[in-house]
Structure formats: structure tokens, C-alpha cells
Design a protein around this motif. Structure first.
Motif: not given
Length: 221
Positions: A67-70, A128-134, A86-92
Motif C-alpha cells: 500500500m505504498a503510494w505516491g 486527521a492522524p498522519v498516515s505514514y504510507t506515502e 484515498p490511501i490516507p483516508a482509508a488508513d484513518c
């Protein structure tokens, strides 16, 4: 019927173990394969649209396994708020769902726990809490778990999603303040001890109640 001391202690320990509910732990890779593929497709298309088309988005990527994205555009800087990708929103959302589930697993009044989930998971907003996926490329695995802070930079409370962030927060605070205050470190150690003592006391009370119940049943018989 006679009960030995060892039998009673075993029964008490078993009762205490049954009363303990394991907390769920959130990680976006927990999503099933189909959900990850759909999320990645949405992530890439959102980036491409923001850049002005597929040919204008050379850095639109999403790894369906990690689920790494950029997102990187050819002629502009993406102007999409990070918390709305989409990814950070889903992570939250996933973290919030686990937070609520973990509240349901607690005993007693859960209202404060539910309110805390709402306060720390204001998804699709700068709070929102920061998503550490990027990441910088599709082959780099995301960090996933980092300090509980919002995109606005505010520190958040416990996200209650099963991930331990206490050391991450402490480490970041120390690096930002460049402080080696020994009294502060001792204070943190005391808090950890208090927390452990509190947990031990809770387990002891549960075991004691269970033991009392078994003894009462034995006397009644």
C-alpha cells in the motif's frame, strides 16, 4: 466435594485469563486483496486526474501489497490535500474502526473511549492522524506507524488502534528539543512503572474476585 488450594488458584487464574480481551491492531495491509486493489486503483486515478491526465502523472503509483503510494505531476505540484488522498483516508478510517472495536472490548463505561476515537480520528480533515504510507517509489515499504500527530501538526491522544507509539512520540520530542534532562527521563520511567503496577493490580483484583467466587461455591457445596 473438596477443593485443594492449587485447584482454587488455577480456577482463579483461568477466570482472569478469560476476562482479558486482546486488542485489535490496525495496519492498512490488513485489508483483503480486493480492497487493496480497489484502493490503489482509486489512488492512482485520483493522482492522474489531479495532474491533468495519465500522461501528466509520471509518479502516480500504488503498491497493492504494501500500500505504498505516491503522486507526482509532470508540470505541477499535486494540489490535493494529503488527508483526502484515498490511501490516507482509508488508513484513518481503518484505524478508527479498530479504535471503536477495541472500545467495545473494554468493560465498564465505554462512552469516554468512543468519544476519544472521534476526537483522534477526524478523517478527511487536517485534524486527521498522519498516515505514514506515502513513499518515494513503489518498492519502498511504508513506515505505517509513526507519532500520533495531525496534519495540522497537533499532537493527538492515544489512537487506540493497537499500535504502540509511546516511544516514537518520546523520541521525536527529544530530537526536537535536543534535551538530555535526566529528570524528564526519570519521570517517564516512573510513568511506565505506574502503568505496569496499575495493570498488575487490575489482574490481581480480577483473580481475587474469581478466587472468592470459587471458594464461595465450594463452601456452598
Amino acid at each position: 466435594m473438596k477443593f485443594t488450594v492449587s485447584t482454587l488458584l488455577f480456577a482463579a487464574a483461568a477466570a482472569a485469563a478469560v476476562s482479558t480481551v486482546s486488542a485489535e491492531t490496525w495496519k492498512i495491509t490488513n485489508e483483503d486483496s480486493g480492497s487493496r486493489q480497489n484502493l490503489c486503483a482509486l489512488q492512482v486515478s485520483t493522482c492522474q486526474n489531479n495532474c491533468g491526465g495519465p500522461d501528466q502523472a509520471p509518479m502516480a503509483f500504488c503498491n497493492t501489497t504494501t500500500m505504498a503510494w505516491g503522486c507526482g505531476c509532470l508540470k505541477k505540484t499535486p494540489d490535493f490535500e494529503t488527508w483526502n488522498w484515498p490511501i490516507p483516508a482509508a488508513d484513518c478510517k481503518g484505524s478508527n474502526d479498530v479504535c471503536v472495536n477495541n472500545c467495545n472490548g473494554q468493560s465498564g463505561d465505554r462512552s469516554k473511549c468512543f468519544i476519544s476515537c472521534q476526537d483522534t480520528h477526524k478523517c478527511n480533515t487536517e485534524d486527521a492522524p498522519v498516515s505514514y504510507t506515502e513513499t518515494d517509489d513503489t518498492s519502498t515499504e511504508p513506515r505505517y506507524v509513526g507519532p500520533a500527530v495531525s496534519y495540522k501538526g497537533d499532537k493527538l491522544g492515544d489512537l487506540n488502534d493497537g499500535n504502540d507509539r509511546s516511544n516514537l512520540v518520546a523520541s521525536e520530542d527529544e530530537s526536537s528539543s535536543n534535551s538530555d534532562d535526566s529528570s524528564s527521563k526519570e519521570g517517564e520511567t516512573d510513568k511506565e512503572k505506574d502503568s505496569k503496577n496499575s495493570d498488575a493490580t487490575s489482574v490481581f483484583k480480577t483473580a481475587s474476585l474469581a478466587l472468592a467466587a470459587v471458594v464461595f461455591a465450594a463452601v456452598s457445596i
